[in-house]
Motif scaffolding. Structure first.
Motif, PDB file in Angstrom:
ATOM      1  N   ALA A  27      27.547  42.706  51.358  1.00  0.00           N
ATOM      2  CA  ALA A  27      27.324  43.435  52.750  1.00  0.00           C
ATOM      3  C   ALA A  27      27.976  44.909  52.857  1.00  0.00           C
ATOM      4  CB  ALA A  27      27.967  42.548  53.860  1.00  0.00           C
ATOM      5  N   CYS A  28      29.162  44.828  52.419  1.00  0.00           N
ATOM      6  CA  CYS A  28      29.896  45.983  52.257  1.00  0.00           C
ATOM      7  C   CYS A  28      29.263  47.039  51.428  1.00  0.00           C
ATOM      8  CB  CYS A  28      31.287  45.964  51.687  1.00  0.00           C
ATOM      9  SG  CYS A  28      32.450  45.002  52.801  1.00  0.00           S
ATOM     10  N   LEU A  29      28.616  46.597  50.288  1.00  0.00           N
ATOM     11  CA  LEU A  29      28.009  47.386  49.344  1.00  0.00           C
ATOM     12  C   LEU A  29      26.632  48.055  50.080  1.00  0.00           C
ATOM     13  CD1 LEU A  29      27.892  48.874  46.696  1.00  0.00           C
ATOM     14  CD2 LEU A  29      26.684  46.700  45.812  1.00  0.00           C
ATOM     15  N   LYS A  30      26.028  47.066  50.878  1.00  0.00           N
ATOM     16  CA  LYS A  30      24.733  47.566  51.665  1.00  0.00           C
ATOM     17  C   LYS A  30      24.873  48.500  52.695  1.00  0.00           C
ATOM     18  CE  LYS A  30      20.578  45.577  53.474  1.00  0.00           C
ATOM     19  NZ  LYS A  30      19.336  44.871  52.721  1.00  0.00           N
ATOM     20  N   THR A  31      26.129  48.104  53.466  1.00  0.00           N
ATOM     21  CA  THR A  31      26.207  49.117  54.662  1.00  0.00           C
ATOM     22  C   THR A  31      27.233  50.369  54.641  1.00  0.00           C
ATOM     23  OG1 THR A  31      27.946  47.786  55.084  1.00  0.00           O
ATOM     24  CG2 THR A  31      25.980  47.108  56.074  1.00  0.00           C
ATOM     25  N   SER A  32      27.826  50.604  53.289  1.00  0.00           N
ATOM     26  CA  SER A  32      28.687  51.590  53.204  1.00  0.00           C
ATOM     27  C   SER A  32      28.223  52.778  52.588  1.00  0.00           C
ATOM     28  CB  SER A  32      30.022  51.148  52.568  1.00  0.00           C
ATOM     29  OG  SER A  32      30.594  50.017  53.162  1.00  0.00           O
ATOM     30  N   SER A  33      28.171  54.113  53.517  1.00  0.00           N
ATOM     31  CA  SER A  33      27.625  55.188  53.120  1.00  0.00           C
ATOM     32  C   SER A  33      28.568  56.057  52.227  1.00  0.00           C
ATOM     33  CB  SER A  33      27.029  56.071  54.169  1.00  0.00           C
ATOM     34  OG  SER A  33      28.091  56.264  55.087  1.00  0.00           O
ATOM     35  N   LEU A  40      37.128  50.331  53.342  1.00  0.00           N
ATOM     36  CA  LEU A  40      37.653  49.826  54.723  1.00  0.00           C
ATOM     37  C   LEU A  40      36.732  48.383  54.979  1.00  0.00           C
ATOM     38  CD1 LEU A  40      39.181  50.150  57.213  1.00  0.00           C
ATOM     39  CD2 LEU A  40      37.535  51.516  58.262  1.00  0.00           C
ATOM     40  N   CYS A  41      35.464  48.508  54.616  1.00  0.00           N
ATOM     41  CA  CYS A  41      34.612  47.468  54.920  1.00  0.00           C
ATOM     42  C   CYS A  41      35.402  46.224  53.877  1.00  0.00           C
ATOM     43  CB  CYS A  41      33.345  47.378  54.461  1.00  0.00           C
ATOM     44  SG  CYS A  41      32.184  45.863  54.547  1.00  0.00           S
ATOM     45  N   VAL A  57      28.672  36.550  60.959  1.00  0.00           N
ATOM     46  CA  VAL A  57      30.269  36.184  60.427  1.00  0.00           C
ATOM     47  C   VAL A  57      31.104  37.543  60.256  1.00  0.00           C
ATOM     48  CG1 VAL A  57      31.835  35.030  58.900  1.00  0.00           C
ATOM     49  CG2 VAL A  57      29.964  33.921  59.911  1.00  0.00           C
ATOM     50  N   PHE A  58      30.347  38.514  59.359  1.00  0.00           N
ATOM     51  CA  PHE A  58      31.131  39.641  58.948  1.00  0.00           C
ATOM     52  C   PHE A  58      30.882  40.640  59.944  1.00  0.00           C
ATOM     53  CE2 PHE A  58      28.933  38.145  54.707  1.00  0.00           C
ATOM     54  CZ  PHE A  58      30.169  37.584  54.516  1.00  0.00           C
ATOM     55  N   ALA A  59      29.977  40.900  60.643  1.00  0.00           N
ATOM     56  CA  ALA A  59      29.980  41.638  61.945  1.00  0.00           C
ATOM     57  C   ALA A  59      30.975  41.244  62.805  1.00  0.00           C
ATOM     58  CB  ALA A  59      28.411  41.487  62.524  1.00  0.00           C
ATOM     59  N   LEU A  60      31.111  39.956  63.303  1.00  0.00           N
ATOM     60  CA  LEU A  60      32.223  39.516  64.093  1.00  0.00           C
ATOM     61  C   LEU A  60      33.582  39.917  63.653  1.00  0.00           C
ATOM     62  CD1 LEU A  60      32.967  38.264  66.775  1.00  0.00           C
ATOM     63  CD2 LEU A  60      32.601  35.995  65.779  1.00  0.00           C
ATOM     64  N   ALA A  61      33.799  39.464  62.366  1.00  0.00           N
ATOM     65  CA  ALA A  61      34.965  39.989  61.943  1.00  0.00           C
ATOM     66  C   ALA A  61      35.413  41.536  61.936  1.00  0.00           C
ATOM     67  CB  ALA A  61      35.209  39.700  60.491  1.00  0.00           C
ATOM     68  N   ALA A  62      34.258  42.440  61.729  1.00  0.00           N
ATOM     69  CA  ALA A  62      34.487  43.838  61.756  1.00  0.00           C
ATOM     70  C   ALA A  62      34.784  44.205  63.624  1.00  0.00           C
ATOM     71  CB  ALA A  62      33.338  44.558  61.228  1.00  0.00           C
ATOM     72  N   ALA A  63      34.076  43.454  64.199  1.00  0.00           N
ATOM     73  CA  ALA A  63      34.298  43.882  65.759  1.00  0.00           C
ATOM     74  C   ALA A  63      35.574  43.366  66.123  1.00  0.00           C
ATOM     75  CB  ALA A  63      33.167  42.931  66.534  1.00  0.00           C
ATOM     76  N   GLU A  64      36.322  42.451  65.643  1.00  0.00           N
ATOM     77  CA  GLU A  64      37.552  41.990  65.915  1.00  0.00           C
ATOM     78  C   GLU A  64      38.514  43.002  65.325  1.00  0.00           C
ATOM     79  OE1 GLU A  64      38.607  39.844  68.090  1.00  0.00           O
ATOM     80  OE2 GLU A  64      36.507  38.746  68.429  1.00  0.00           O
ATOM     81  N   ALA A  65      38.367  43.453  64.211  1.00  0.00           N
ATOM     82  CA  ALA A  65      39.102  44.391  63.552  1.00  0.00           C
ATOM     83  C   ALA A  65      39.142  45.856  64.470  1.00  0.00           C
ATOM     84  CB  ALA A  65      38.891  44.661  62.046  1.00  0.00           C
ATOM     85  N   ALA A  66      37.901  46.163  64.772  1.00  0.00           N
ATOM     86  CA  ALA A  66      37.997  47.335  65.666  1.00  0.00           C
ATOM     87  C   ALA A  66      38.590  47.248  66.883  1.00  0.00           C
ATOM     88  CB  ALA A  66      36.437  47.731  65.907  1.00  0.00           C
ATOM     89  N   ALA A 157      41.200  56.511  62.738  1.00  0.00           N
ATOM     90  CA  ALA A 157      41.098  54.951  62.104  1.00  0.00           C
ATOM     91  C   ALA A 157      40.220  54.109  62.961  1.00  0.00           C
ATOM     92  CB  ALA A 157      42.376  54.173  62.077  1.00  0.00           C
ATOM     93  N   ASP A 158      40.237  54.556  64.430  1.00  0.00           N
ATOM     94  CA  ASP A 158      39.124  53.738  65.224  1.00  0.00           C
ATOM     95  C   ASP A 158      37.737  54.254  65.135  1.00  0.00           C
ATOM     96  OD1 ASP A 158      41.615  52.915  66.533  1.00  0.00           O
ATOM     97  OD2 ASP A 158      41.282  54.281  68.133  1.00  0.00           O
ATOM     98  N   TYR A 159      37.546  55.546  64.954  1.00  0.00           N
ATOM     99  CA  TYR A 159      36.380  55.873  64.425  1.00  0.00           C
ATOM    100  C   TYR A 159      35.675  55.135  63.200  1.00  0.00           C
ATOM    101  CZ  TYR A 159      32.039  58.757  63.978  1.00  0.00           C
ATOM    102  OH  TYR A 159      31.158  59.337  63.927  1.00  0.00           O
ATOM    103  N   SER A 160      36.598  55.121  62.169  1.00  0.00           N
ATOM    104  CA  SER A 160      35.917  54.381  61.070  1.00  0.00           C
ATOM    105  C   SER A 160      35.944  52.824  61.149  1.00  0.00           C
ATOM    106  CB  SER A 160      37.122  54.693  59.835  1.00  0.00           C
ATOM    107  OG  SER A 160      37.226  56.173  59.405  1.00  0.00           O
ATOM    108  N   ALA A 161      36.684  52.353  61.791  1.00  0.00           N
ATOM    109  CA  ALA A 161      36.564  50.594  62.232  1.00  0.00           C
ATOM    110  C   ALA A 161      35.264  50.534  62.928  1.00  0.00           C
ATOM    111  CB  ALA A 161      37.692  50.320  63.015  1.00  0.00           C
ATOM    112  N   THR A 162      34.954  51.328  63.829  1.00  0.00           N
ATOM    113  CA  THR A 162      33.766  51.278  64.843  1.00  0.00           C
ATOM    114  C   THR A 162      32.746  51.346  63.731  1.00  0.00           C
ATOM    115  OG1 THR A 162      35.203  52.275  66.459  1.00  0.00           O
ATOM    116  CG2 THR A 162      32.522  52.045  66.697  1.00  0.00           C
ATOM    117  N   GLU A 163      32.884  52.286  63.165  1.00  0.00           N
ATOM    118  CA  GLU A 163      31.607  52.862  61.989  1.00  0.00           C
ATOM    119  C   GLU A 163      31.317  51.451  61.090  1.00  0.00           C
ATOM    120  OE1 GLU A 163      29.950  56.378  59.307  1.00  0.00           O
ATOM    121  OE2 GLU A 163      31.997  56.433  59.812  1.00  0.00           O
TER     122      GLU A 163
END
Length: 175
Positions: A27-33, A40-41, A57-66, A157-163
């Protein structure tokens, strides 16, 4: 009673129809530019199980981290505001207040993302991600006249977490 660390870390998500399954590394490999977004992912999902999971599951975990990142920035803004007029100019105080409000808005939008991910209700998620990002950018713009602000790094950091959250969410809603 045995409870795995992964079960404690991973938020509860209903099984959603037509959603990809993959490992967190994929998931991180596919989404990280960029390499920094990949890192960070990976940090965001480091406690996820190695086995393939539904990407919600991963999207929810990242939303919680943001949301946690926004909370940290808002807490720092509150600490700065306690220092008051003796330390900051009127414009700097206005920027700090603005960022505190922006963090609150971003948190509300990301909470809506988390709710949608956990209930498989994806219809408004793209807008919620973009609104969270707009709130973070609004803080950045308010800080543009406040060079050396202690909030600059936190806002970045907020920007990166949101991204990262948005990009992982895109695995769900951009199909």
């Amino acid at each position: 009673m045995l409870i795995s660390l992964a079960a404690l870390f991973m938020p509860s998500v209903d099984a959603c129809d037509n959603v990809l399954n993959m490992t967190w590394a994929d998931a991180c490999l596919k989404t990280s530019s960029t390499p920094s977004l990949y890192n960070l992912c990976g940090e965001t999902l480091q406690h996820a199980p190695d086995a393939a999971q539904e990407v919600t599951v991963f999207a929810l975990a990242a939303a919680e981290a943001a949301k946690a990142s926004y909370n940290a920035t808002a807490a720092a803004a509150n600490q700065l505001l306690l220092q008051g007029d003796d330390v900051f100019t009127e414009d700097e105080l206005a920027a700090i207040h603005h960022c505190r409000r922006s963090c609150s808005l971003a948190r509300e939008h990301m909470a809506a993302v988390a709710s949608g991910m956990s209930s498989c209700a994806f219809q408004d998620i793209t807008k919620e991600y973009l609104d969270a990002l707009a709130a973070v950018v609004s803080c950045r713009q308010a800080l543009s006249g406040f060079k050396g602000s202690p909030l600059e790094a936190l806002n970045a950091a907020d920007y990166s977490a949101t991204e990262v959250a948005h990009d992982l969410g895109a695995l769900v809603f951009d199909r």
